[in-house]
Write a protein that holds these residues in place. Structure first.
Motif, short mmCIF file in Angstrom:
data_model
loop_
_atom_site.label_atom_id
_atom_site.label_comp_id
_atom_site.label_asym_id
_atom_site.label_seq_id
_atom_site.Cartn_x
_atom_site.Cartn_y
_atom_site.Cartn_z
N ALA B 84 -11.16 27.33 -26.32
CA ALA B 84 -10.26 26.55 -26.10
C ALA B 84 -10.41 25.45 -27.30
O ALA B 84 -9.31 24.49 -27.50
N ALA B 85 -11.35 25.45 -28.09
CA ALA B 85 -11.63 24.40 -29.25
C ALA B 85 -10.73 24.70 -30.40
O ALA B 85 -10.37 25.78 -30.64
N GLN B 86 -10.39 23.44 -30.94
CA GLN B 86 -9.73 23.58 -32.32
C GLN B 86 -10.53 24.31 -33.30
O GLN B 86 -9.73 25.09 -34.18
N ASP B 87 -11.70 24.35 -33.57
CA ASP B 87 -12.19 24.67 -34.83
C ASP B 87 -12.79 26.32 -34.30
O ASP B 87 -14.00 26.63 -34.66
N ALA B 88 -11.95 26.77 -33.79
CA ALA B 88 -12.45 28.18 -32.98
C ALA B 88 -12.92 29.11 -34.25
O ALA B 88 -14.27 29.39 -33.95
N THR B 89 -12.31 29.23 -35.22
CA THR B 89 -12.73 30.25 -36.24
C THR B 89 -13.99 29.84 -36.95
O THR B 89 -15.01 30.50 -37.25
N HIS B 90 -13.91 28.49 -37.10
CA HIS B 90 -15.07 27.98 -37.70
C HIS B 90 -16.49 28.04 -37.22
O HIS B 90 -17.45 28.60 -37.57
N SER B 91 -16.40 28.04 -35.65
CA SER B 91 -17.54 27.78 -34.83
C SER B 91 -18.12 29.18 -34.78
O SER B 91 -19.05 29.51 -34.67
N ALA B 92 -17.01 30.22 -34.72
CA ALA B 92 -17.02 31.59 -34.66
C ALA B 92 -17.81 32.13 -35.70
O ALA B 92 -19.03 32.68 -35.47
N SER B 93 -17.55 31.64 -36.72
CA SER B 93 -18.11 32.17 -38.08
C SER B 93 -19.50 31.57 -38.28
O SER B 93 -20.55 32.25 -38.72
N GLU B 94 -19.96 30.28 -37.52
CA GLU B 94 -21.33 29.52 -37.80
C GLU B 94 -22.11 30.31 -37.03
O GLU B 94 -23.35 30.49 -37.35
N ILE B 95 -21.57 30.93 -35.75
CA ILE B 95 -22.74 31.34 -34.94
C ILE B 95 -22.61 33.20 -35.25
O ILE B 95 -23.20 33.86 -34.48
#
Lengths: 397, 133
Positions: B84-95
């Motif tokens: 539900a976080a705003q930076d969903a795409t960003h954090s997903a690509s980070e991990i």
């Protein structure tokens, strides 16, 4: 302020006796008198000490008054420092001009009359004090502005952090509701006899309302990002027709009383941020549904205005907007239908207009004769043709 | 459990159990964990073939779990982030997650992704797919 109140006067003369006589003349002033017998010594003192007025003999061996003045003026800190030349020799007009070119402030002929020397020095001391006060006030103001700005930014950051946490916390139970409503609907689809049929409508309501809640939360977050100018657009060549078809397909699932049509006279690829333009279109379609309570057709048209611009038209046949309210519809928090309890947060069109503006485009509302509303979003096709368009204020018929 | 399970990690029990119910209904074996530490235990015990991961969790969050999991030797299961976080795409690509779902999501979309990364045992047998890392 106390320590700064000291005012230093530098006196330069190769004859110590003269320095003593100037000292005697100036003892009545509340200043610190510093003596130098050579130009070099004077320069050294100037490097270490803040000097308000330099009092100097024009004719000195080695480095004369004019040369010394030129050197003093080269230092940025002393470009405006008052210099009083004392000259025993006859000063021609030429000499005088030479002095003033160096930014000299005044001349005193010999014999030096104590009252005149005192008066001239006093004026410059006063000027120096006032200038320094102004500089201090200025510095103080600047630091206060910096402080306030930092405090404001910190407050905004706290607000944004809070909103992000709140949004996350709100979305978690919504997700749970939303999944479970979908699970009921799925079960009904798979085993129509397992659950009573009336459950379907109610599960649908839960599903749709939880989506609506999510959109409201997103709007609040969008507004905080737009306010903070954190919202950036990432433009990529986008098939605007496919984008619109996609959004329409999603919107069609929310209503069975409205029908959507999509026509386009162009297959142009448009350089936009697809996520943001999707948001604009869903906001406009959301409004079209909301403000056509009796259902009806919602027409989306994509049109190449010219080689550089493309327009997206969203036309409904709903209740329209009262003429006196049309001017304000793109304003933040404005609710044209507040009295009818149909409005949301008053953010949808504002967010649309902000996103369109980030694309250097224009959004306008038109009110056709036969009722309803038509929104027209005009976007530059390419990033390069980024000349800001003229915003057409108000409404056209 | 004869087939490798799908691991669902979410501290919100109603979400974890609802997703588990859905996947179970689709014919998958499912295990759930409420945080990264529990998830690592599940990984050690059950070698899941697909992991559906929440990001913000107590004890050990999704990011820390992913880092620990990625550091392990052996085959790696694909990760689907649901957040539900705003930076969903960003954090997903980070991990290095294979896919990301913004909460709340359509369960049909979740199923599409699950079928993509773990073809349904009912339809496609039980072949292990190479995760994209």
């Amino acid at each position: 302020m106390q320590a700064h109140d000291t005012v230093n006067i530098l006196m330069v003369d190769d004859q110590p006796a003269k320095l003593l006589s100037y000292e005697a003349m100036l003892t009545g002033l509340d200043v610190v008198l510093i003596k130098a017998t050579t130009g070099r010594a004077a320069l050294e003192i100037l490097l270490k000490t803040d000097i308000a007025v330099v009092l100097m003999d024009v004719s000195m061996p080695e480095l004369d008054g004019f040369e010394l003045a030129a050197l003093i003026r080269q230092h940025p800190r002393y470009q405006k420092t008052a210099i009083i030349f004392i000259s025993g020799v006859h000063l021609t007009d030429l000499d005088r001009i030479r002095g003033y070119e160096l930014g000299a402030v005044d001349y005193l002929p010999v014999p030096v009359i104590p009252e005149i020397l005192c008066a001239k020095v006093s004026v410059f001391v006063e000027l120096y004090r006032k200038t320094r006060q102004l500089e201090e006030l200025n510095l103080d103001l600047e630091s206060r502005v910096i402080e306030r700005t930092a405090a404001l930014q910190a407050a905004l950051q706290i607000r944004d952090d809070f909103l992000a946490v709140a949004a996350h916390e709100l979305k978690t139970p919504i997700t749970s509701l939303h999944i479970n409503a979908q699970l009921i609907l799925r079960r009904l689809r798979r085993e129509p006899d397992a659950l009573p049929g009336w459950l379907k409508d109610q599960a649908l309501i839960i599903e749709q309302q939880s989506e609506r809640l999510t959109r409201l939360i997103e709007q609040v977050l969008d507004i905080s990002r737009l306010d903070q100018k954190k919202e950036l657009v990432e433009r990529v060549p986008t098939d605007i027709m496919a984008l619109a078809a996609n959004v329409i397909a999603i919107m069609q699932t929310r209503t069975n009383r409205h029908s959507f049509s999509l026509t386009s006279d162009t297959s142009m690829m448009v350089e936009v941020d697809p996520g943001k333009i999707e948001q604009v279109l869903s906001n406009l379609l959301d409004n079209a549904i909301k403000y056509s309570p009796d259902g009806g057709e919602i027409v989306v048209t994509i049109r190449a205005t010219n080689a550089e611009e493309v327009s997206i038209l969203v036309r409904d046949h709903g209740i329209g907007i009262a003429p006196e309210k049309r001017e304000a519809i793109f304003e933040r928090f404005y609710q044209a239908h507040a009295s009818e309890h149909r409005s949301g947060l008053g953010l949808g069109l504002y967010i649309c207009s902000q996103i369109v503006a980030l694309h250097n485009g224009v959004i306008a509302a038109e009110f056709p004769e036969d009722g309803g509303t038509q929104f027209v979003v005009t976007l530059p096709v390419r990033v390069q043709s980024l000349k800001p368009m003229v915003h057409k204020k108000g409404s056209r018929r | 459990m004869t087939q490798p399970p799908i691991l669902v990690v979410d501290d919100e029990i109603t979400i974890a159990s609802s997703v588990a119910e859905l996947l179970h209904d689709e014919g998958y074996a499912v295990i759930t964990a409420a945080n990264g530490v529990e998830a690592l235990e599940c990984v050690a015990r059950h070698s899941p073939k697909l992991i559906i991961l929440d990001m913000k969790m107590p004890v050990m969050d999704g990011r820390a779990f992913a880092a620990a999991y990625r550091a392990q030797p052996g085959p790696q299961a694909p990760l689907i982030v649901m957040t539900a976080a705003q930076d969903a795409t960003h954090s997903a690509s980070e991990i290095q997650a294979q896919a990301v779902l913004a909460k709340p999501f359509a369960i049909d979309r979740l199923l599409e992704l699950v079928h993509l990364y773990y073809p349904s045992p009912d339809r496609d047998g039980d072949g292990y797919i190479e995760p994209r890392v």
